[in-house]
Scaffold this motif. Structure first.
Motif, PDB file in Angstrom:
ATOM      1  N   GLU A  81       1.048  -1.324  -0.112  1.00  0.00           N
ATOM      2  CA  GLU A  81      -0.068   0.070   0.149  1.00  0.00           C
ATOM      3  C   GLU A  81       0.743   1.456   0.114  1.00  0.00           C
ATOM      4  O   GLU A  81       2.007   1.197   0.412  1.00  0.00           O
ATOM      5  CB  GLU A  81      -0.870   0.169   1.257  1.00  0.00           C
ATOM      6  CG  GLU A  81      -0.001  -0.140   2.508  1.00  0.00           C
ATOM      7  CD  GLU A  81      -0.948  -0.244   3.674  1.00  0.00           C
ATOM      8  OE1 GLU A  81      -2.302  -0.668   3.638  1.00  0.00           O
ATOM      9  OE2 GLU A  81      -0.325  -0.425   4.934  1.00  0.00           O
ATOM     10  N   GLY A  82       0.386   2.298  -0.384  1.00  0.00           N
ATOM     11  CA  GLY A  82       0.943   3.450  -0.232  1.00  0.00           C
ATOM     12  C   GLY A  82       0.636   4.093   0.811  1.00  0.00           C
ATOM     13  O   GLY A  82      -0.174   3.896   1.761  1.00  0.00           O
ATOM     14  N   TRP A  83       1.596   5.629   1.119  1.00  0.00           N
ATOM     15  CA  TRP A  83       1.191   6.412   2.261  1.00  0.00           C
ATOM     16  C   TRP A  83       0.947   7.723   1.951  1.00  0.00           C
ATOM     17  O   TRP A  83       1.689   8.244   0.957  1.00  0.00           O
ATOM     18  CB  TRP A  83       2.349   6.171   3.268  1.00  0.00           C
ATOM     19  CG  TRP A  83       2.042   4.904   4.198  1.00  0.00           C
ATOM     20  CD1 TRP A  83       2.392   3.625   3.947  1.00  0.00           C
ATOM     21  CD2 TRP A  83       1.753   5.181   5.639  1.00  0.00           C
ATOM     22  NE1 TRP A  83       2.075   3.029   4.867  1.00  0.00           N
ATOM     23  CE2 TRP A  83       1.325   3.734   5.940  1.00  0.00           C
ATOM     24  CE3 TRP A  83       1.091   6.135   6.368  1.00  0.00           C
ATOM     25  CZ2 TRP A  83       0.715   3.408   7.137  1.00  0.00           C
ATOM     26  CZ3 TRP A  83       0.480   5.809   7.551  1.00  0.00           C
ATOM     27  CH2 TRP A  83       0.340   4.493   8.109  1.00  0.00           C
ATOM     28  N   GLU A  84       0.125   8.323   2.814  1.00  0.00           N
ATOM     29  CA  GLU A  84      -0.134   9.847   2.488  1.00  0.00           C
ATOM     30  C   GLU A  84      -0.084  10.622   3.838  1.00  0.00           C
ATOM     31  O   GLU A  84      -0.055  10.159   5.087  1.00  0.00           O
ATOM     32  CB  GLU A  84      -1.713   9.813   2.077  1.00  0.00           C
ATOM     33  CG  GLU A  84      -2.103  11.123   1.882  1.00  0.00           C
ATOM     34  CD  GLU A  84      -3.542  11.518   1.491  1.00  0.00           C
ATOM     35  OE1 GLU A  84      -4.052  12.121   0.628  1.00  0.00           O
ATOM     36  OE2 GLU A  84      -4.464  10.888   2.344  1.00  0.00           O
ATOM     37  N   LEU A  85       0.732  11.626   3.701  1.00  0.00           N
ATOM     38  CA  LEU A  85       0.936  12.656   4.871  1.00  0.00           C
ATOM     39  C   LEU A  85       0.453  13.887   4.395  1.00  0.00           C
ATOM     40  O   LEU A  85       0.847  14.634   3.363  1.00  0.00           O
ATOM     41  CB  LEU A  85       2.352  12.469   5.111  1.00  0.00           C
ATOM     42  CG  LEU A  85       3.029  12.883   6.302  1.00  0.00           C
ATOM     43  CD1 LEU A  85       2.597  11.782   7.424  1.00  0.00           C
ATOM     44  CD2 LEU A  85       4.620  12.722   6.284  1.00  0.00           C
TER      45      LEU A  85
END
Ligand code: ADP
Ligand code: MG
Length: 593
Positions: free
Chosen positions: A121-125
């Motif tokens: 999965e990807g990450w968002e910040l």
């Protein structure tokens, strides 16, 4: 009592660093796109809103970042690109300081979204003024998107310094141009306010990139530069314009060292050295040049945003570049030229000119340079000089009309006499002066007389020129140019100053004007530069040196000279005429008068 010493909080450090790294929206775009290139992206999309102050979004299909890196990349001096000081001398990447993202995050609302090929999965910040507000997993294609909203929202003093939307976007477009020129194999897309301004597909040849970014018509006048010195590990490759094609500033010289855009004094000087005597004085080529040099022989770690470098063997590099340019252009070409004042490049508010520049008067290649008058036949003694008035002619009324015309010398000078003098009148300078005075009168009376073109001409510019011209459409109209935005980088030219009617060199002239507009800077207004634009126009509209004139034409020219106000704010041009008195002529021949 002095305040005690304390360490600054991290966030404040980042804001201070932002002052260095983030000057304007274009600096953000530079950092983000460079990161995408470092991450091996093959496709980069840059979406801009409001000249970048509302939104900058850069999306790539590069390596992406894993969860830990998404958090780490916003820490100061966090970088994946170097690990030891030795790495500094064999940089393969555009970035290495690890301070761009934290600096940008400190002065904006920033979102990072990233996913690597390996991660499930990807990450968002989401970060506001440097503080993490939200983080979470999301699904994404491999790659990274960084979104910067409301740049400088928490530093109003900086926000105030942002210029008009078009201007800021012009800087962004210029920046994208620089980066895209050196990576033709990467697809670039640039969108402003939902409008696609640039879509450069993956291209294999530099020529194709240049056509896409700077305009296809240029290609006809570019020649290949290709030089190497295997001993020193030096290579210079790229394209440079033939002496037919030149600009009034160095803005269209794009230089790269080991794939990094530089604007270095030594490099610029070397290029100009290489084309000296081939290009008209004060004129610059269009050029895209790549220098390869061993990493240990150049230090790029000089300044985070200034494009200077330091060479360990400066003169070796200088001579190598100059030699490469000289070879590419081959000697023996001279260009037609006329002298004329140019825009004062120093700041200040006066409308004065600094120095002179040689301007092209024809695209053909032949040998002729506008001669300086006041050439004296060499006699030992007594010395007699032609009286060449420096600026203003003292004659009012009908002096020039009263002259008797003897003839024309070398299709360039009118030879005439009054009762006591022999005169040489430089037809080229005279026409320039007459045209200039007429334009000034028209301009200050409202607008320069225009002539509509039967068929509007579609003219192509580079992005920076487009932004500048868009910003100054009204003043340009008063100067006689009716330009209407047409495509993302083209204008329909509908009318030109009447003085230029029938000429075909508007395009060069408009490039010159755009380039001078770019030099105006923030401190000067266009009004201050009007005279230099009027002069440019008159130079392009005038009679060439080397043109046979009939008796009627010569008479008309002299009559026109009487009609203009020489003393009115005269440019520091060349003298229009020169004369010798009877006794001076006598002395030339050692006769007593
Ligand atoms: P630098 O480029 O000098 O290393 P930055 O602050 O620009 O510093 O970026 C910090 C780090 O974040 C980079 O070293 C890189 O590892 C990572 N990074 C930033 N942008 C991207 C991107 N578009 N794709 C992949 N990694 C990125
Ligand atoms: Mg970086």
């Amino acid at each position: 009592m002095p305040a005690s010493i304390h360490l600054l909080p991290e966030n404040l450090c980042n804001q201070i660093a932002a002052g260095e790294v983030v000057e304007r929206p274009a600096s953000v775009v530079k950092e983000l796109v460079e990161n995408s290139l470092d991450a091996h992206a093959t496709q980069i999309t840059i979406e801009i809103e409001g000249g970048g102050s509302r939104l900058i979004r850069v999306s790539d299909d590069g390596d992406g970042m894993g969860k830990d890196d998404v958090f780490l990349c916003l820490e100061r001096h966090a970088t994946s690109k170097i690990a030891s000081s030795a790495d500094l001398f064999r940089l393969q990447t555009l970035g290495f300081r690890g301070e761009a993202l934290p600096s940008i995050a400190a002065v904006s609302r920033l979102t990072v979204r990233s996913q690597t090929a390996a991660a499930p999965e990807g990450w968002e910040l989401y970060v506001e003024a440097g503080t993490v507000k939200k983080a979470g997993a999301i699904g994404l294609p491999t790659g990274t998107t960084i979104e910067v909203r409301d740049l400088f929202f928490n530093t109003p003093a900086r926000r105030k310094f942002l210029r008009k939307e078009e201007t800021e976007f012009g800087h962004i477009a210029e920046l994208v141009t620089r980066l895209a020129l050196c990576s033709p194999e990467v697809q670039f897309q640039l969108v402003h306010n939902q409008r696609t301004i640039l879509n450069a597909p993956r291209q294999h040849r530099l020529e194709e990139r240049i056509a896409t970014l700077l305009g296809r018509p240029l290609l006809a006048d570019l020649v290949k530069v290709d030089k190497s010195d295997p001993g020193a590990g030096l290579e210079l490759r790229g394209l440079i314009s033939h002496p037919n094609l030149h600009r009034s500033s160095s803005a269209a010289i794009y230089t790269y060292i080991n794939g990094r855009y530089v604007r270095d004094r030594v490099v610029q000087h070397a290029i100009l050295d290489g084309l000296r005597h081939l290009f008209p004085r004060g004129r610059y080529p269009v050029a895209v040049l790549f220098l390869s040099i061993p990493g240990a022989a150049v230090d790029v770690n000089v300044h985070p945003t200034k494009h200077e470098v330091r060479f360990s063997q400066q003169s070796l590099v200088h001579d190598f570049i100059a030699g490469g340019i000289k070879e590419a252009l081959r000697p023996g070409i001279e260009v037609l030229g006329c002298q004329l004042p140019v825009l004062d490049r120093s700041h200040g508010t006066s409308g004065s000119y600094g120095g002179t520049v040689t301007l092209p008067v024809a695209a053909s290649v032949s040998v002729l340079v506008a001669p300086q008058v006041a050439e004296v036949p060499q006699v030992s003694e007594p010395v007699v000089t032609w009286a060449a008035p420096a600026v203003a002619a003292p004659f009012a009324g009908s002096y020039f009309s009263s002259l008797r015309i003897i003839g024309q010398f070398r299709a360039s000078y009118i030879v005439a006499e009054d009762d006591e003098h022999l005169l040489l009148i430089d037809q080229h300078a005279a026409h320039e002066r007459i045209g200039f005075e007429r334009l000034r009168r028209e301009f200050h009376g409202g607008a320069v007389a225009r002539q509509g073109l039967l068929f509007p001409e579609i003219v192509e510019f580079d992005f920076k020129e487009t932004a500048l011209l868009s910003e100054y459409l009204d003043p340009l109209r008063r100067l006689g140019f009716e330009l209407e935005p047409f495509g993302p980088r083209t204008f329909a030219l509908k009318a030109v100053p009447q003085l230029l009617a029938g000429r075909d060199n508007f395009v060069q002239l408009l490039h010159d004007i755009a380039s001078d507009l770019g030099e105006l800077g923030i401190s000067r207004r266009i009004e201050d530069a009007i005279d230099s634009f009027l002069l440019l126009i008159s130079c392009h509209g005038m009679v060439r040196a080397r043109q046979k004139l009939s008796q009627i034409e010569m008479t008309a020219l002299l009559a026109d000279l009487d009609r203009i106000d020489f003393n009115a704010h005269c440019p520091h041009g060349r003298p229009v005429y020169s004369r010798l008195s009877d006794p001076e002529i006598a002395r030339l021949f050692r006769r007593s008068a």
